[in-house]
Scaffold this motif. Sequence first.
Motif: not given
Length: 436
Positions: A59-66, A285-292, A406-419
């Motif tokens: 919903d936040s538009g951070k990733v296209a899929n989870v 696949n997406y690169g996260i730059a400045g939160g986008f 499964y999702t597709q963004y880099m680098p993994t530490e850009a979001y705390p999704m895993r935790s």
Amino acid sequence: MAYREFDDMQLSRRSLFRAGGMLAASGMLATMPMGRSLLAHDVGESWPNVARMAKSYLDSGKVANVLVTLGWRQEDHAHTVGGGKLGFSNDTPVDENSLYRIYSMTKPITGMATMMCIEDGHFTLDTPLAEIMPQFANMRVLKDPEGALDDTVPTEREITIRHLLTHTSGIGYLITSKGPLLEAYGKNGLVGGRVSRLPIPGFPPVEPAPGLEEWANRLATLPLMAQPGEKWIYSASIDLLGRVIEVASGMSFEEFLQTRIFDPCGMSSTFFTVPRSEVGRLTDNYGIAGGFPIPIDPGANSIYLDAPKVPSGGGGLVSSAKDFDRFQRMLLGYGTLDGTQVMERESVRVGVSNILPDTVDLTGSWVAGQGFGAGGRSVGNTFGWGGAAGTIASVDFDRKLRAALYTQYMPTEAYPMRSEFLAAYEQDLSGMSSAS
């Protein structure tokens, strides 16, 4: 064409299913009468916190899929939580057949391929690498891992297959080496998984070595970061095992994986090169730059549509959630899947167990206080690893539970999704346990 070796550098021992502890604790549900009946194909209602976590990212538009997959014992496919679409500009919904760049989740596959070579009698865990590839005899070790390449000492022991499988060979990596050694890795084209056709700011393009054999030959000319068997250093050693498999088996690495693992496991959607006919399933696949999120490898024109110069056993595969779940099911079956014996039981048992050499010091490493098997973390009876674009998977052998994100963004530490995923997962499991 830009290549950058991304990997799961920020994958702490907490972030891989809390070092396996989370899934081990959750396994109690498999023994409860309600455990399996709770799971339908889409099980978001049974996992409300996981579903809420996935929905918040979508919903936040951070990733296209989870997409989260969950499977008990030998159920014929995993159940799902979450969803989304192939990309922000592609409205095709993701499902278990969508294609993801799994990056370092390739490593456990290569690890099990190596265990197959052991069961075939080609070598043992403690066979010196130089017996298979003589160019790795008389290796040198840097006095200072960041120092001059000619300031070295002899190795005190030979590199073995065990060292390669467990990242204790002393070999470096583009993401862990520094100074002159890092420069040498780039100059020699010692890359792993591919990222993009596009230039990536801050990272000069690296031209890969012209093939896996030449890749290995160039690696043999460079010094080690540490003495073999002394330290755990995330490394290119799993990529090197691809060449070891070729030399030992007489088959190309790609052919070995196809004929010995992918075909017997029914993994028809796992590729080093995605066929043009399957591009409609490939995620962006997406690169996260400045939160986008910025598209760095659109599925329609992905670099994975081209054959790699070097098939990376450490990070080169694209796969579907359904396919990787079949690999996990094969492991849970100790080598048997749907009545087909893919591997010997003992090969799996040893491969998923702690096979770290007794000489290694894990202090300060990502696996301190834990174990490591054939290309993946081993804690108790849990085995798994994650990938650079957000994927992560683990198998709990005590509880017969397999799970993946499964999702597709880099680098993994850009979001705390895993935790956040782990916390939500634990909350749901706790709620199920209380309800029973």
